[in-house]
Design a protein around this motif. Structure first.
Motif, PDB file in Angstrom:
ATOM      1  N   VAL A   8       0.841  -1.204   0.000  1.00 18.62           N
ATOM      2  CA  VAL A   8       0.000   0.000   0.000  1.00 18.62           C
ATOM      3  C   VAL A   8       0.881   1.261   0.000  1.00 18.62           C
ATOM      4  O   VAL A   8       0.575   2.243  -0.672  1.00 18.62           O
ATOM      5  N   GLY A   9       2.002   1.193   0.708  1.00 23.55           N
ATOM      6  CA  GLY A   9       2.881   2.361   0.801  1.00 23.55           C
ATOM      7  C   GLY A   9       4.073   2.315  -0.150  1.00 23.55           C
ATOM      8  O   GLY A   9       5.023   3.081   0.008  1.00 23.55           O
ATOM      9  N   ALA A  10       4.012   1.442  -1.144  1.00 19.28           N
ATOM     10  CA  ALA A  10       5.159   1.282  -2.050  1.00 19.28           C
ATOM     11  C   ALA A  10       5.319   2.504  -2.952  1.00 19.28           C
ATOM     12  O   ALA A  10       4.336   3.027  -3.470  1.00 19.28           O
ATOM     13  N   GLU A  11       6.536   2.932  -3.155  1.00 17.95           N
ATOM     14  CA  GLU A  11       6.796   4.104  -3.983  1.00 17.95           C
ATOM     15  C   GLU A  11       6.751   3.777  -5.481  1.00 17.95           C
ATOM     16  O   GLU A  11       6.587   4.682  -6.305  1.00 17.95           O
ATOM     17  N   ALA A  12       6.908   2.515  -5.848  1.00 19.90           N
ATOM     18  CA  ALA A  12       6.775   2.110  -7.265  1.00 19.90           C
ATOM     19  C   ALA A  12       6.026   0.788  -7.278  1.00 19.90           C
ATOM     20  O   ALA A  12       6.549  -0.226  -6.812  1.00 19.90           O
ATOM     21  N   TYR A  39       8.345  -1.782  -5.552  1.00 22.02           N
ATOM     22  CA  TYR A  39       9.528  -1.350  -4.797  1.00 22.02           C
ATOM     23  C   TYR A  39       9.080  -0.409  -3.688  1.00 22.02           C
ATOM     24  O   TYR A  39       8.313   0.530  -3.927  1.00 22.02           O
ATOM     25  N   ASP A  40       9.564  -0.669  -2.495  1.00 22.95           N
ATOM     26  CA  ASP A  40       9.319   0.230  -1.370  1.00 22.95           C
ATOM     27  C   ASP A  40      10.601   0.957  -1.001  1.00 22.95           C
ATOM     28  O   ASP A  40      11.588   0.330  -0.585  1.00 22.95           O
ATOM     29  N   ALA A  41      10.573   2.275  -1.163  1.00 24.64           N
ATOM     30  CA  ALA A  41      11.792   3.064  -0.941  1.00 24.64           C
ATOM     31  C   ALA A  41      12.169   3.136   0.540  1.00 24.64           C
ATOM     32  O   ALA A  41      13.356   3.155   0.888  1.00 24.64           O
ATOM     33  N   ASP A  42      11.172   3.172   1.421  1.00 24.21           N
ATOM     34  CA  ASP A  42      11.467   3.345   2.855  1.00 24.21           C
ATOM     35  C   ASP A  42      12.295   2.191   3.402  1.00 24.21           C
ATOM     36  O   ASP A  42      13.099   2.374   4.316  1.00 24.21           O
ATOM     37  N   THR A  43      12.064   0.998   2.869  1.00 24.63           N
ATOM     38  CA  THR A  43      12.812  -0.163   3.349  1.00 24.63           C
ATOM     39  C   THR A  43      13.802  -0.672   2.299  1.00 24.63           C
ATOM     40  O   THR A  43      14.496  -1.659   2.540  1.00 24.63           O
TER      41      THR A  43
END
Ligand SMILES: [Ca+2]
Ligand SMILES: [Ca+2]
Ligand SMILES: [Ca+2]
Ligand SMILES: [Ca+2]
Lengths: 238, 238
Positions: free
Chosen positions: A43-47, A188-192
Motif C-alpha cells: 500500500v505504501g510502495a513508492e513504485a 519497490y518500497d523506498a522506505d525499506t
C-alpha cells in the motif's frame, strides 16, 4: 539454473511428510506479502505500477523446471501482447505455459530442453524467449552491473506503464530452498529499500519483499549452466 | 448456472475473430482493477483484508464450466486448508481445480457432472462442495436476504481474517457476457459502495469493481438449474 538440488530436497521432504503439505517456512530477512507488514509495504510502495497487471495474471509454474515459462506467460499477459485464441478459453486468449512456445520461441529454447537436464533456463534463454515474441528485451548479467544501476532501472520500470522487470537469482542466497529461480518483480518500497518478488512457485513460497542488496547479491551468482556467467535481470517492453 | 449461452456467443466470436484475441470490452458501470481508478479504489478500500490471500492464489478456470472449482481452489488455498501433497509440486501442496475433488467432494457433485449439461454448479452445490472440505459454510439465496444484509455481512467478512465471501450472480445483469457465474470477492470500497469481484474467467474479463446494488441485483436472479431458486452468496470459514 539448477533445480536438481531442489528436487532432491523436496523428495526428502516428501518422504518425511504426511499426506498434507504447506508452503515452506520463510527465512529471516524476507517479508511475506501475505502478512500485515507485507500488505502495508505494498500500500505504501513508492513504485508499484506493475503489481496490478502482473497480480491479475499471477500463475503457478506447472512443473518444477517451469519458473521461466510461468514468468513469461504472466508478463506477456500483463503487457497485453496479442493473445492466441484457444478453445479452452471460449475462443478468447490468454498466454499460458504451453502456448508461449510459438515456433519462434521453440527455435530459441523448446519446452523439451527446459524439461531435460540441467532443467530450466538461463538468463540468456529468458531474454531470447521474450525476444521471440517480438518484444524489446535488455538482459543484464549482474556482474556487468551494480546495485545502484539495478535499483535505478528497476524502480523506474516498476513505476512506468511500458516495462516489466524479471529477475533470475539464486534462492539459497536469500535463505530459500534452494537453486536458481526466475520470477517477475511487482513493486519497490523506498522506505525499506525492498523489492517485491511475485514468486511463481506458489506451492513453495508466497510473494516476498527482499532488500535490494540481498536481491542483487542473489542475482550476482554464477550460473554453472550458463558458461559461468552470473544470473541477473531482464527488462522487457513491447 | 447457464453457460451454454456463453459458449454459443463465444463460438460466434471465435468465428469472426482472427488468430489473436483479447478480453471482452467492459460494460459501463463497472471499473476494472487494471485501471488507475480501479487501483486507487483498492488502495483506498475500507475492507480489503481478503484481497491479499486471494490474489496470491488467483487462478484461471481451466474450462468454461469451471468457475466454481477455480473459486473453491482459490479459497481453500487462501484459508490455508491443509493441502494435498503432489508430485507436480515437489511434494508440497496447493489446491487446484482437479484435486479439490476429494471423495467427500465427489459425493456432493463430481467433476463429471459439472462438465455435463446443464454445466457448472449451483449456489447449493458450491456450499456443499466447500462443506465437504470440513469448512463452516453459510449459503444465502439472495431472495432470502436483502441488499443491506448482504452488504453488512460481506463487508465484515472481507475485513476479517477468518471468512471469505463467494458470489454466484448473473453476468448479464451487470452488463457482461452473459450467464451464471461464480467468483470470490476481494474488497469493498465504502466511498463508492462497490465490491471487487476477483473474476476467475481471466481470459474473459479483468477483476471489476461493481456497485453493491448491481451485484445484489445480479445475485437476485433465478437460476433455472436450481429449482427456480435465486443465486446468492456463500460465506465460508474453517
Ligand atoms: Ca513506502
Ligand atoms: Ca512498468
Ligand atoms: Ca475508500
Ligand atoms: Ca475475511
Amino acid at each position: 539454473m539448477k533445480v536438481l538440488g531442489s528436487i532432491l530436497s523436496a523428495l526428502l521432504l516428501a518422504c518425511i511428510t504426511t499426506v498434507q503439505a504447506e508452503t515452506l517456512p520463510l527465512p529471516e530477512g524476507v517479508i511475506s506479502l501475505a502478512s500485515p507488514e507485507g500488505e502495508a509495504l505494498l500500500v505504501g510502495a513508492e513504485a508499484r505500477n506493475d503489481y496490478f497487471p502482473l497480480s491479475i495474471n499471477f500463475t503457478t509454474q506447472i512443473n518444477p523446471a517451469y519458473c521461466g515459462p510461468a514468468t513469461i506467460a504472466m508478463v506477456l499477459n500483463a503487457l497485453n501482447v496479442p493473445r492466441p485464441a484457444s478453445k479452452k478459453t471460449l475462443g478468447l486468449g490468454l498466454f499460458d505455459q504451453e502456448n508461449i512456445f510459438t515456433p519462434a520461441a521453440d527455435a530459441v529454447k523448446p519446452a523439451k530442453a527446459i524439461l531435460s537436464p540441467p532443467y530450466g533456463m538461463t538468463l540468456d534463454d529468458l531474454g531470447g524467449l521474450l525476444a521471440a515474441h517480438d518484444l524489446k528485451v535488455t538482459d543484464v548479467h549482474a556482474s556487468e552491473s551494480d546495485l545502484d544501476a539495478f535499483r535505478k532501472t528497476a524502480v523506474a520500470e516498476l513505476a512506468d506503464d511500458d516495462h516489466f522487470i524479471l529477475v533470475n537469482y539464486l534462492r539459497k542466497a536469500i535463505g530459500q530452498e534452494s537453486g536458481g529461480h526466475i520470477s517477475p518483480l511487482g513493486a519497490y518500497d523506498a522506505d525499506t529499500d525492498r523489492f517485491l518478488i511475485l514468486d511463481v512457485t506458489r506451492y513453495k513460497y508466497p510473494p516476498v519483499w527482499v532488500t535490494a542488496e540481498a536481491l542483487f547479491a542473489a542475482m550476482n551468482t554464477v550460473d554453472s549452466d550458463n558458461d559461468g556467467k552470473t544470473r541477473g535481470y531482464v527488462s522487457v517492453s513491447r
